[in-house]
Design a protein around this motif. Structure first.
Motif, mmCIF file in Angstrom:
data_model
loop_
_atom_site.group_PDB
_atom_site.id
_atom_site.type_symbol
_atom_site.label_atom_id
_atom_site.label_comp_id
_atom_site.label_asym_id
_atom_site.label_seq_id
_atom_site.Cartn_x
_atom_site.Cartn_y
_atom_site.Cartn_z
ATOM 1 N N ASN A 111 28.332 82.068 -78.232
ATOM 2 C CA ASN A 111 28.124 82.320 -76.813
ATOM 3 C C ASN A 111 27.025 83.343 -76.585
ATOM 4 O OD1 ASN A 111 30.265 80.562 -75.961
ATOM 5 N ND2 ASN A 111 31.723 82.095 -76.695
ATOM 6 N N PRO A 112 26.470 83.395 -75.382
ATOM 7 C CA PRO A 112 25.439 84.400 -75.094
ATOM 8 C C PRO A 112 25.915 85.806 -75.480
ATOM 9 C CG PRO A 112 25.581 82.837 -73.298
ATOM 10 C CD PRO A 112 26.716 82.511 -74.225
ATOM 11 N N GLY A 113 25.039 86.529 -76.154
ATOM 12 C CA GLY A 113 25.396 87.867 -76.616
ATOM 13 C C GLY A 113 26.073 87.899 -77.959
ATOM 14 N N THR A 166 17.989 81.983 -79.320
ATOM 15 C CA THR A 166 19.396 81.583 -79.354
ATOM 16 C C THR A 166 20.068 81.946 -80.674
ATOM 17 O OG1 THR A 166 18.963 79.360 -80.247
ATOM 18 C CG2 THR A 166 18.875 79.633 -77.830
ATOM 19 N N ASN A 169 22.545 85.589 -80.667
ATOM 20 C CA ASN A 169 22.203 84.829 -79.469
ATOM 21 C C ASN A 169 21.817 85.825 -78.384
ATOM 22 O OD1 ASN A 169 22.003 83.193 -77.233
ATOM 23 N ND2 ASN A 169 23.938 82.118 -77.567
ATOM 24 N N ARG A 170 20.505 85.965 -78.172
ATOM 25 C CA ARG A 170 20.004 86.978 -77.231
ATOM 26 C C ARG A 170 19.850 86.418 -75.820
ATOM 27 N NH1 ARG A 170 16.581 87.258 -81.585
ATOM 28 N NH2 ARG A 170 14.829 86.474 -80.340
ATOM 29 N N THR A 171 20.264 85.176 -75.608
ATOM 30 C CA THR A 171 20.139 84.590 -74.286
ATOM 31 C C THR A 171 21.327 84.993 -73.407
ATOM 32 O OG1 THR A 171 21.368 82.551 -74.730
ATOM 33 C CG2 THR A 171 19.043 82.597 -75.378
ATOM 34 N N THR A 172 21.188 84.707 -72.137
ATOM 35 C CA THR A 172 22.287 84.959 -71.191
ATOM 36 C C THR A 172 22.938 83.667 -70.719
ATOM 37 O OG1 THR A 172 20.741 84.953 -69.319
ATOM 38 C CG2 THR A 172 21.208 87.084 -70.364
ATOM 39 N N ASP A 173 22.389 82.526 -71.151
ATOM 40 C CA ASP A 173 22.885 81.278 -70.562
ATOM 41 C C ASP A 173 22.983 80.110 -71.539
ATOM 42 O OD1 ASP A 173 20.171 81.036 -70.949
ATOM 43 O OD2 ASP A 173 19.738 80.154 -68.988
#
Length: 386
Positions: free
Chosen positions: A167-169, A218, A274-278
């Motif tokens: 998951n994000p983060g 990601t 996973n450095r994305t937020t979405d």
């Protein structure tokens, strides 16, 4: 070579593991001349599915084996699962299974990540077959999957699958090796002789199928090419100096939806952050086993364990050493935690759940009565789906 030197060389000592030796091992380049069907990207052999299909089967399989064994230890297969309609149907089935797990209150973590940072489906192969057999059949009809599995393992291989959604983060994993010795602590792996360290990678092929686009942000898997050839690699997972070297020298390749990566399980690797937020980074992790990783006879070891427990108690009362008791337990009980039903028997306190031999050892050393041991053994069998 003297006999004492030969005896020492038969075992790997964690104290002998040096970053300098790993540096020398991974410092060798990947020679494009050795892989005429591949593009070399950051030292990794990258193939297209169409190129694999157009080459002579034995020729391309020999090249894949060379890459996995003597080369960078990883092959990336572009467009391995090119039918995105099938891929999407499988993804939808996996997400429904995850939602059902959540609705049931099952917070499923794994060996390297806490529940919540990712979503894991244990035994996704069986669950997909039951939930959507048509999609299962279309998915595992993949000629590319069969090509690489047969190249590394020969015929009669056995596929297992665990879906991982980061998951994000979600944080990066520490560098590690995989099944079998990679699921032991360094001290546990050191108990196995050096030739077993060399053998175990030949029993398993690790893979991952990208069920979504995976740009670098990601967190697709980090790899240290050529590290599968480092003899002490199963003994260094907890060493800060080796982790620092990995952090500085790893490579990371983006994957497109439908791409697959397969690697030697002895390759040092770890999922990225996973450095994305979405984006929920979704991969079907394939662990494919050799047909030869099996015993010749089926033994009801629970029955054997129940039968010998009174004798073990008598041995202990008569003054037998703990080492002698453990030798009997090793012959009587199943000493390996796998295979198991990881939904019911998760590796909560380590990389592997307790083995049957662990339960027998506890019963002997702690003096459990017959009823308590029988209950523990029955609960263990139930968790394992036996």
């Amino acid at each position: 070579m003297t006999s004492s030197v030969r005896r020492a060389a038969a075992w790997l000592d964690p104290a002998d593991a040096r970053v300098e030796d790993l540096r020398a091992t991974v410092g060798q380049p990947t020679d494009p001349a050795d892989y005429p069907h591949a593009e070399i990207v950051s030292g990794v052999t990258v193939y297209t599915a169409d190129d694999l299909r157009s080459a002579s089967r034995r020729e391309i399989q020999a090249e894949l084996v060379h890459a996995l064994l003597d080369g960078p230890g990883i092959v990336v297969l572009r467009g391995a699962f090119a039918d995105h309609a099938v891929l999407d149907r499988a993804t939808d089935a996996f997400l429904r299974l995850i939602e059902a797990q959540r609705a049931a209150g099952d917070a499923v973590g794994d060996h390297f990540a806490a529940p919540g940072s990712n979503d894991r489906i244990w035994n996704a192969l069986e669950k997909l077959a039951v939930a959507d057999p048509d999609t299962f059949a279309a998915y595992y009809a993949s000629d590319v999957l069969a090509l690489v599995c047969e190249a590394w393992l020969g015929p009669a291989y056995q596929v297992t699958s665990q879906v991982n959604v980061v998951n994000p983060g979600g944080r990066a994993q520490s560098p590690h090796r995989d099944y079998h010795l990679g699921f032991l602590s360094p001290a546990g792996a050191a108990r196995y002789p050096a030739h077993q360290h060399a053998l175990t990678p030949a029993l398993t092929l690790q893979g991952a199928v990208a069920h979504c686009d995976m740009p670098l942000e990601t967190g697709p898997t980090l790899y240290l090419p050529h590290s599968q050839k480092y003899a002490h690699g199963y003994l260094v997972a907890d060493r800060p100096d080796f982790r620092a070297f990995f952090a500085e020298h790893h490579v990371q390749l983006p994957l497109a939806k439908g791409d697959a990566a397969f690697f030697n399980p002895a390759l040092l690797h770890g999922a990225g952050a996973n450095r994305t937020t979405d984006v929920r980074r979704t991969a079907n992790l394939l662990q494919v086993s050799s047909a030869f990783g099996r015993a010749m006879e089926y033994v009801d070891r629970a029955r054997v364990s129940r039968a010998v427990l009174p004798a073990l108690r008598r041995m202990r009362a008569a003054g037998a050493s703990e080492a002698a008791l453990r030798r009997v337990i090793a012959a009587a009980a199943e000493g390996y935690a796998f295979p198991t039903d990881l939904d019911r028997d998760p590796p909560v306190d380590g990389l592997a759940p307790p083995s049957q031999a662990d339960l027998v050892t506890e019963a002997v050393l702690l003096g459990q009565d017959d009823a308590a041991f029988a209950a523990a053994l029955a609960a263990h069998a139930e968790r394992r789906g036996c």
